[in-house]
Design a protein around this motif. Structure first.
Motif, PDB file in Angstrom:
ATOM      1  N   PRO A 107      95.989 -59.808 -29.112  1.00  0.00           N
ATOM      2  CA  PRO A 107      96.112 -59.858 -27.700  1.00  0.00           C
ATOM      3  C   PRO A 107      96.428 -61.282 -26.923  1.00  0.00           C
ATOM      4  CG  PRO A 107      94.503 -58.720 -27.612  1.00  0.00           C
ATOM      5  CD  PRO A 107      94.858 -59.748 -29.316  1.00  0.00           C
ATOM      6  N   LYS A 108      97.566 -61.595 -25.810  1.00  0.00           N
ATOM      7  CA  LYS A 108      97.677 -62.830 -25.480  1.00  0.00           C
ATOM      8  C   LYS A 108      96.427 -63.744 -24.914  1.00  0.00           C
ATOM      9  CE  LYS A 108     101.967 -62.543 -25.136  1.00  0.00           C
ATOM     10  NZ  LYS A 108     103.078 -63.534 -25.914  1.00  0.00           N
ATOM     11  N   ASN A 109      95.216 -62.791 -24.966  1.00  0.00           N
ATOM     12  CA  ASN A 109      94.187 -63.624 -23.878  1.00  0.00           C
ATOM     13  C   ASN A 109      92.593 -63.395 -25.010  1.00  0.00           C
ATOM     14  OD1 ASN A 109      93.770 -60.613 -24.361  1.00  0.00           O
ATOM     15  ND2 ASN A 109      92.633 -60.722 -21.677  1.00  0.00           N
ATOM     16  N   TRP A 110      93.252 -63.223 -26.148  1.00  0.00           N
ATOM     17  CA  TRP A 110      92.158 -63.113 -28.133  1.00  0.00           C
ATOM     18  C   TRP A 110      91.444 -63.891 -28.010  1.00  0.00           C
ATOM     19  CZ3 TRP A 110      90.962 -65.703 -32.227  1.00  0.00           C
ATOM     20  CH2 TRP A 110      90.426 -64.847 -33.429  1.00  0.00           C
ATOM     21  N   GLN A 111      89.958 -63.988 -28.069  1.00  0.00           N
ATOM     22  CA  GLN A 111      88.787 -65.397 -28.413  1.00  0.00           C
ATOM     23  C   GLN A 111      87.941 -64.688 -29.389  1.00  0.00           C
ATOM     24  OE1 GLN A 111      87.929 -67.884 -26.558  1.00  0.00           O
ATOM     25  NE2 GLN A 111      90.003 -67.474 -25.715  1.00  0.00           N
ATOM     26  N   PRO A 112      87.030 -65.335 -30.384  1.00  0.00           N
ATOM     27  CA  PRO A 112      86.561 -65.388 -31.825  1.00  0.00           C
ATOM     28  C   PRO A 112      85.504 -64.481 -31.060  1.00  0.00           C
ATOM     29  CG  PRO A 112      86.800 -66.727 -31.460  1.00  0.00           C
ATOM     30  CD  PRO A 112      88.198 -67.014 -31.024  1.00  0.00           C
ATOM     31  N   SER A 113      84.966 -63.639 -32.034  1.00  0.00           N
ATOM     32  CA  SER A 113      83.371 -62.901 -31.229  1.00  0.00           C
ATOM     33  C   SER A 113      82.430 -63.613 -31.435  1.00  0.00           C
ATOM     34  CB  SER A 113      83.771 -61.897 -32.641  1.00  0.00           C
ATOM     35  OG  SER A 113      83.061 -62.006 -33.948  1.00  0.00           O
ATOM     36  N   PRO A 114      81.101 -63.600 -31.200  1.00  0.00           N
ATOM     37  CA  PRO A 114      79.832 -64.430 -31.670  1.00  0.00           C
ATOM     38  C   PRO A 114      80.396 -65.086 -32.746  1.00  0.00           C
ATOM     39  CG  PRO A 114      80.022 -63.417 -29.180  1.00  0.00           C
ATOM     40  CD  PRO A 114      81.126 -62.584 -30.540  1.00  0.00           C
ATOM     41  N   ILE A 133      79.217 -67.806 -38.512  1.00  0.00           N
ATOM     42  CA  ILE A 133      79.541 -68.443 -39.946  1.00  0.00           C
ATOM     43  C   ILE A 133      80.456 -69.523 -39.580  1.00  0.00           C
ATOM     44  CG2 ILE A 133      81.105 -67.453 -41.203  1.00  0.00           C
ATOM     45  CD1 ILE A 133      81.051 -64.587 -40.301  1.00  0.00           C
ATOM     46  N   ALA A 134      80.807 -69.757 -38.602  1.00  0.00           N
ATOM     47  CA  ALA A 134      81.258 -71.833 -39.093  1.00  0.00           C
ATOM     48  C   ALA A 134      80.392 -72.225 -38.908  1.00  0.00           C
ATOM     49  CB  ALA A 134      81.718 -71.622 -37.245  1.00  0.00           C
ATOM     50  N   ARG A 135      79.576 -71.937 -38.184  1.00  0.00           N
ATOM     51  CA  ARG A 135      77.875 -73.208 -38.224  1.00  0.00           C
ATOM     52  C   ARG A 135      77.372 -72.824 -39.530  1.00  0.00           C
ATOM     53  NH1 ARG A 135      77.298 -71.462 -32.434  1.00  0.00           N
ATOM     54  NH2 ARG A 135      76.823 -69.401 -33.076  1.00  0.00           N
ATOM     55  N   MET A 136      76.916 -71.389 -40.192  1.00  0.00           N
ATOM     56  CA  MET A 136      76.551 -71.764 -41.285  1.00  0.00           C
ATOM     57  C   MET A 136      77.273 -72.184 -42.431  1.00  0.00           C
ATOM     58  SD  MET A 136      75.849 -67.361 -41.084  1.00  0.00           S
ATOM     59  CE  MET A 136      76.182 -66.975 -43.170  1.00  0.00           C
ATOM     60  N   ALA A 137      78.563 -72.541 -42.385  1.00  0.00           N
ATOM     61  CA  ALA A 137      79.506 -73.086 -43.255  1.00  0.00           C
ATOM     62  C   ALA A 137      79.540 -74.584 -42.606  1.00  0.00           C
ATOM     63  CB  ALA A 137      81.060 -72.914 -43.010  1.00  0.00           C
ATOM     64  N   GLN A 138      78.912 -74.983 -41.739  1.00  0.00           N
ATOM     65  CA  GLN A 138      79.160 -76.230 -41.411  1.00  0.00           C
ATOM     66  C   GLN A 138      80.295 -76.623 -40.698  1.00  0.00           C
ATOM     67  OE1 GLN A 138      75.863 -78.636 -41.556  1.00  0.00           O
ATOM     68  NE2 GLN A 138      75.357 -76.454 -42.198  1.00  0.00           N
ATOM     69  N   ILE A 139      80.938 -75.853 -40.039  1.00  0.00           N
ATOM     70  CA  ILE A 139      81.950 -76.312 -39.159  1.00  0.00           C
ATOM     71  C   ILE A 139      81.718 -76.547 -37.753  1.00  0.00           C
ATOM     72  CG2 ILE A 139      84.617 -75.489 -38.395  1.00  0.00           C
ATOM     73  CD1 ILE A 139      84.528 -73.498 -40.965  1.00  0.00           C
ATOM     74  N   ASP A 140      82.851 -77.998 -37.100  1.00  0.00           N
ATOM     75  CA  ASP A 140      81.851 -78.421 -35.932  1.00  0.00           C
ATOM     76  C   ASP A 140      82.443 -77.558 -34.799  1.00  0.00           C
ATOM     77  OD1 ASP A 140      81.003 -80.848 -34.137  1.00  0.00           O
ATOM     78  OD2 ASP A 140      83.212 -80.042 -33.411  1.00  0.00           O
ATOM     79  N   VAL A 141      81.601 -77.146 -34.014  1.00  0.00           N
ATOM     80  CA  VAL A 141      82.117 -75.768 -32.783  1.00  0.00           C
ATOM     81  C   VAL A 141      82.923 -76.958 -32.103  1.00  0.00           C
ATOM     82  CG1 VAL A 141      81.180 -74.198 -30.691  1.00  0.00           C
ATOM     83  CG2 VAL A 141      79.582 -75.235 -33.284  1.00  0.00           C
ATOM     84  N   GLU A 142      83.393 -77.333 -31.966  1.00  0.00           N
ATOM     85  CA  GLU A 142      84.604 -77.757 -31.063  1.00  0.00           C
ATOM     86  C   GLU A 142      85.575 -77.849 -31.971  1.00  0.00           C
ATOM     87  OE1 GLU A 142      84.798 -78.649 -27.542  1.00  0.00           O
ATOM     88  OE2 GLU A 142      82.679 -78.508 -27.769  1.00  0.00           O
ATOM     89  N   PHE A 143      85.085 -77.868 -33.095  1.00  0.00           N
ATOM     90  CA  PHE A 143      86.638 -77.425 -33.400  1.00  0.00           C
ATOM     91  C   PHE A 143      87.271 -76.422 -33.824  1.00  0.00           C
ATOM     92  CE2 PHE A 143      88.797 -76.413 -37.793  1.00  0.00           C
ATOM     93  CZ  PHE A 143      89.712 -77.367 -38.377  1.00  0.00           C
ATOM     94  N   VAL A 144      86.346 -75.610 -33.749  1.00  0.00           N
ATOM     95  CA  VAL A 144      85.987 -73.735 -33.860  1.00  0.00           C
ATOM     96  C   VAL A 144      87.505 -73.808 -32.397  1.00  0.00           C
ATOM     97  CG1 VAL A 144      86.129 -71.346 -33.768  1.00  0.00           C
ATOM     98  CG2 VAL A 144      84.592 -73.800 -34.880  1.00  0.00           C
ATOM     99  N   LYS A 145      86.781 -74.492 -31.181  1.00  0.00           N
ATOM    100  CA  LYS A 145      87.421 -73.754 -29.626  1.00  0.00           C
ATOM    101  C   LYS A 145      88.856 -74.275 -30.190  1.00  0.00           C
ATOM    102  CE  LYS A 145      83.528 -74.195 -27.058  1.00  0.00           C
ATOM    103  NZ  LYS A 145      82.260 -74.514 -26.967  1.00  0.00           N
TER     104      LYS A 145
END
Length: 390
Positions: free
Chosen positions: A289-296, A301-313
């Motif tokens: 979808p055009k307005n797709w957003q990843p689920s919480p 999972i990103a936090r568990m992998a030590q990936i920065d939240v801002e990078f995810v966004k």
């Protein structure tokens, strides 16, 4: 004999072995209608093979002897050469160890000819044989061309012992017992105990010679580690994508380990379990979808992998734009996004030789400042190498 079911304890199979659990369950069936007042059960070899036709008598003897060694049952030799049989008794839970097999009839059985009740005259005849042949034994010396049964090797390999290690232990085992001249009820059980002891000594020696070391950026999981995870049903691509985050996490901590493969296997199993329980998969592939957003859960999972939240966004808009323009479909955009995050995060940290390969090579550098700025802008908006492996 008609078909029938054998219900055995899963806990007993885990703790003592599948064969032992099955043999114990069959003994409990005999106990229901053959046990005398002292708890002894008279069972012949023919009785065992009729209940366990898919096993050889050697396999049955080996399983029973293992139950004795493990302290679950007692065995006393009985019968005669034409009709070999034994007296068995299930050890109560209060007992702490198994009793040795002896070549004599227990006092409870020998003192009363009707002690072993079978419900017919055959039982009395059997007791007569017991008293006339109290010293019958199935034990014997080491055969000239002895080799462990396949089920013995199978049980040892289940413990993680390599088959070549097992095979190498056979000649020494046979030579030792042939020269000793001693007899045994089950050479397979003795061999199993010997190999387990040798393997424990081997692992202790190997571990003592290893020095813990920190992980390096060149480290990759061994093929054995990958095979173990794939056998667990884990997607090979998921394993490959997880190497980067594993390296980054442990390189930053500087921890030292003797074997990083064991830690990697544990890490991936945990990550995969979390991944499967949090990411929902649709059965119908759809366009993004055009307005797709990843689920919480993606952020978890990103936090568990030590990936920065801002990078995810930062990755959401280019991810949606690329897949929207490609007109491709997927059953789980969350899954693709998590894979993309891991690849992009590894690329940002410039971890060599890990993660996904980059298929687009950069052009040669230019010295003009205006041209450099234009090229940077174009590359920023046209570089889709991160999506090549998704």
């Amino acid at each position: 004999m008609g078909d029938y079911s054998i219900h055995f304890s899963a806990n007993l199979a885990r703790s003592h072995g599948l064969e032992q659990a099955i043999a114990f369950a069959v003994m409990q069936q005999f106990q229901a209608f053959r046990q005398n007042k002292n708890g002894w059960i008279l069972i012949s070899d023919d009785d065992w093979t009729s209940k366990l036709p898919f096993w050889t008598i050697e396999t049955i003897h080996s399983s029973l002897n293992q139950l004795r060694v493990q302290g679950l049952i007692e065995i006393h030799q009985a019968g005669n050469t034409l009709n070999p049989k034994c007296l068995y008794r299930i050890v109560k839970k209060t007992s702490t160890s198994g009793l040795p097999i002896v070549n004599s009839i227990p006092p409870q059985a020998s003192g009363n000819r009707n002690a072993i009740g079978t419900g017919n005259t055959t039982g009395n005849t059997n007791n007569t044989n017991l008293q006339q042949n109290p010293t019958f034994s199935r034990s014997g010396p080491m055969p000239e061309q002895w080799h462990p049964d396949p089920h013995v090797i199978q049980q040892l390999t289940r413990l993680g012992i390599p088959e070549n290690f097992i095979q190498e232990a056979i000649p020494e085992f046979v030579t030792y017992w042939k020269e000793s001249g001693k007899h045994a009820i089950s050479w397979g059980a003795k061999f199993q105990e010997r190999v387990r002891k040798l393997w424990m000594e081997h692992e202790t020696k190997v571990a003592s010679n290893k020095i813990p070391a920190p992980i390096t950026k060149e480290w990759q999981p061994s093929q054995d580690a990958r095979d173990i995870l794939i056998r667990d049903g884990i997607d090979p691509e998921f394993i490959k994508d997880s190497v980067a985050e594993f390296l980054l996490y442990w390189m930053e901590r500087g921890s030292a380990e003797i074997t990083w493969n064991n830690k990697f296997v544990s890490h991936i199993r945990h990550q995969w379990q979390k991944f499967c329980s949090t990411i929902e998969h649709s059965t119908n592939p759809t366009r993004i979808p055009k307005n797709w957003q990843p689920s919480p859960e993606c952020f978890d999972i990103a936090r568990m992998a030590q990936i920065d939240v801002e990078f995810v966004k930062e990755q959401i808009k280019p991810f949606v734009l690329y897949w929207s323009d490609s007109n491709q479909t997927s059953t789980s955009w969350n899954t693709k996004f998590v894979q993309h995050l891991k690849w992009s995060w590894a690329k940002r940290h410039q971890l060599d030789n890990i993660g996904q390969s980059v298929s687009h090579e950069k052009g040669s550098a230019h010295h003009q400042s205006g041209h450099t700025a234009n090229q940077s802008f174009i590359e920023r908006h046209q570089d889709t190498s991160w999506a090549d492996e998704l």
